[in-house]
Scaffold this active site. Structure first.
Site, mmCIF file in Angstrom:
data_model
loop_
_atom_site.group_PDB
_atom_site.id
_atom_site.type_symbol
_atom_site.label_atom_id
_atom_site.label_comp_id
_atom_site.label_asym_id
_atom_site.label_seq_id
_atom_site.Cartn_x
_atom_site.Cartn_y
_atom_site.Cartn_z
ATOM 1 N N TRP A 106 -130.176 52.226 -25.499
ATOM 2 C CA TRP A 106 -128.982 51.897 -24.712
ATOM 3 C C TRP A 106 -128.728 52.927 -23.629
ATOM 4 O O TRP A 106 -128.415 52.579 -22.482
ATOM 5 C CB TRP A 106 -127.755 51.723 -25.607
ATOM 6 C CG TRP A 106 -127.835 50.497 -26.471
ATOM 7 C CD1 TRP A 106 -127.773 50.442 -27.824
ATOM 8 C CD2 TRP A 106 -127.980 49.125 -26.030
ATOM 9 N NE1 TRP A 106 -127.882 49.137 -28.258
ATOM 10 C CE2 TRP A 106 -128.009 48.308 -27.195
ATOM 11 C CE3 TRP A 106 -128.099 48.511 -24.783
ATOM 12 C CZ2 TRP A 106 -128.145 46.913 -27.135
ATOM 13 C CZ3 TRP A 106 -128.239 47.116 -24.730
ATOM 14 C CH2 TRP A 106 -128.258 46.344 -25.884
ATOM 15 N N ASP A 175 -120.440 55.929 -23.856
ATOM 16 C CA ASP A 175 -120.609 54.550 -24.319
ATOM 17 C C ASP A 175 -120.371 54.564 -25.824
ATOM 18 O O ASP A 175 -121.189 55.052 -26.593
ATOM 19 C CB ASP A 175 -122.028 54.053 -24.012
ATOM 20 C CG ASP A 175 -122.309 52.670 -24.611
ATOM 21 O OD1 ASP A 175 -121.396 52.077 -25.218
ATOM 22 O OD2 ASP A 175 -123.449 52.178 -24.461
ATOM 23 N N LYS A 199 -119.029 44.775 -31.410
ATOM 24 C CA LYS A 199 -119.669 45.532 -32.484
ATOM 25 C C LYS A 199 -118.617 45.943 -33.516
ATOM 26 O O LYS A 199 -118.727 45.636 -34.673
ATOM 27 C CB LYS A 199 -120.364 46.783 -31.935
ATOM 28 C CG LYS A 199 -121.318 46.517 -30.766
ATOM 29 C CD LYS A 199 -122.703 46.091 -31.224
ATOM 30 C CE LYS A 199 -123.558 45.495 -30.121
ATOM 31 N NZ LYS A 199 -123.903 46.378 -29.031
HETATM 32 C C1 LIG Z 1 -124.724 46.377 -27.754
HETATM 33 C C2 LIG Z 1 -124.619 47.611 -26.976
HETATM 34 C C3 LIG Z 1 -124.595 47.601 -25.569
HETATM 35 C C4 LIG Z 1 -124.768 46.344 -24.763
HETATM 36 O O1 LIG Z 1 -123.692 45.499 -24.909
HETATM 37 P P1 LIG Z 1 -123.662 44.028 -24.275
HETATM 38 O O2 LIG Z 1 -122.230 43.645 -24.487
HETATM 39 O O3 LIG Z 1 -124.626 43.189 -25.011
HETATM 40 O O4 LIG Z 1 -123.997 44.151 -22.839
HETATM 41 C C5 LIG Z 1 -124.441 48.804 -24.920
HETATM 42 N N1 LIG Z 1 -124.330 49.950 -25.593
HETATM 43 C C6 LIG Z 1 -124.356 50.000 -26.945
HETATM 44 C C7 LIG Z 1 -124.227 51.314 -27.635
HETATM 45 C C8 LIG Z 1 -124.497 48.835 -27.669
HETATM 46 O O5 LIG Z 1 -124.532 48.877 -29.015
#
Ligand SMILES: *Cc1c(COP(=O)(O)O)cnc(C)c1O
Length: 365
Positions: A106, A175, A199
């Site tokens: 990521w 993030d 998530k």
């Molecule tokens: C799933 C995830 C993303 C991407 O998210 P999307 O909503 O699918 O674009 C980015 N960073 C992390 C840490 C993730 O787990």
């Protein structure tokens, strides 16, 4: 657990607290006597404004967010923010450069996206050790003239999580998509935090951005309006139609967390859950977790079995016990147990018991 519901260990979209789903169900056809569903509410209505305001104040309370930070809601997911971050922040310093700490796929993707809009310094990259650790602070040297330093708090695919926050003289961008609200966090150490909700804090369609006000500047000229922190801040995330229903679900999740005792209590439960699974791994030669102990994620526990046939069998037998979505990310294979906030302790212990049983049955002499 309600009838016919499975234990969903998915990495995302992931399970949602059952009480939240029930409340959404109760309110689905007629929200608070309005005769309408939240799905049918205008984003300019008093009722929706109430939902938005409550989501913001509940989140502020949960994370103790200081007054000089704004809470914004975007569409476009975490991937949208990979672009939004450089578009909005690259111009903060004359260097138009940013530091990226790469600890998994990521943060790698975020760095690639940022390179479209400015200069990216990879200040460390753990690819050589297959993304199994958070490198210690003395292994990365930040550039004092960078516009920001970027990191991913929890690498969802590799199961690697920062256990501590760090200090920096340049603004830190985090993030937190896959560990948001799972543990206590000092927001005042960060410039920007963002998290896709699907998530750990709701359902897909909304991404929360928490940003220190002095970082809200005019973005690069090519910035799409729907990714502009400035425009969203000036319009309280109501410049265009926001993802109304995902914001409503997020609001219910924030309230659920507050009722539970907030982040200290949630963190305590999450420590207990992850320990239950890691203890089985560590007390065996059968299961093997590739991640360094001090970098292991509480949210996504990844491990391998002695061979892929056994992994297949493990997934099948778990499925028979209603424990689903335990497969590792398609790029790495193996097993991944996602233990987000909404996964209760009891099914986590059930899974740990199942792991012990499966090992006893299949381990070679
Ligand atoms: C799933 C995830 C993303 C991407 O998210 P999307 O909503 O699918 O674009 C980015 N960073 C992390 C840490 C993730 O787990």
């Amino acid at each position: 657990m309600g009838q016919d519901r499975v234990y969903n260990f998915a990495a995302g979209p992931a399970c949602i607290p059952e009480n939240v789903l029930k409340q959404a169900q109760e309110e689905l056809l007629n929200y608070r006597g309005s005769g309408r569903s939240v799905l049918e509410l205008s984003h300019r209505s008093k009722l929706f404004e109430g939902i938005l305001a409550d989501a913001q104040s509940s989140l502020r309370k949960l994370l103790n967010i200081p007054d000089n930070y704004k809470i914004l809601f975007f569409q476009g997911g975490g991937t949208g923010q990979f672009a939004a971050v450089p578009l909005n922040l690259m111009g903060l310093s004359p260097s138009k450069s940013a530091d990226y700490i790469v600890t998994g796929n990521w943060s790698q993707k975020a760095a690639e996206e940022a390179a479209k809009y400015g200069k990216v310094n990879i200040v460390c990259d753990t690819k050589a050790t297959k993304y199994t650790e958070v490198p210690s602070r003395d292994q990365w040297k930040l550039n004092p003239d960078a516009s920001y330093v970027y990191y991913c708090a929890n690498e969802t695919v590799y199961g690697v999580e920062f256990q501590e926050q760090f200090d920096s003289t340049i603004p830190i961008v985090c993030d937190a998509s896959s560990n948001f609200l799972s543990r206590q966090l000092d927001v005042s150490k960060l410039g920007v935090l963002y998290a896709g909700a699907q998530k750990n804090s709701g359902t897909s369609g909304v991404t929360v951005v928490i940003i220190r006000e002095d970082l809200i500047k005019t973005p690069l000229p090519e910035t799409p309006t729907v990714l502009s922190y400035k425009i969203f801040a000036e319009n309280n995330s109501l410049y265009n139609t926001p993802p109304t229903y995902p914001i409503y679900i997020a609001q219910l999740v924030y309230r659920w967390l507050l009722d539970l005792g907030g982040l200290p209590e949630m963190e305590r439960i999450n420590v207990e859950k992850s320990k239950a699974v890691y203890d089985v791994i560590d007390s065996s030669d059968f299961y093997r977790c590739p991640v360094k102990k001090d970098s292991r994620s509480r949210m996504n526990v990844v491990f391998r079995l002695p061979d892929t046939d056994l992994e297949k069998k493990f997934l099948e037998e778990a499925g028979k016990r209603n424990m689903v979505e335990l497969n590792g990310h398609r790029s790495v294979g193996g097993i991944r147990v996602s233990l987000y906030n909404s996964m209760p302790l009891e099914p986590t212990n059930m899974l740990a018991d199942f792991m012990r049983e499966f090992m006893d049955k299949h381990k070679r002499e």
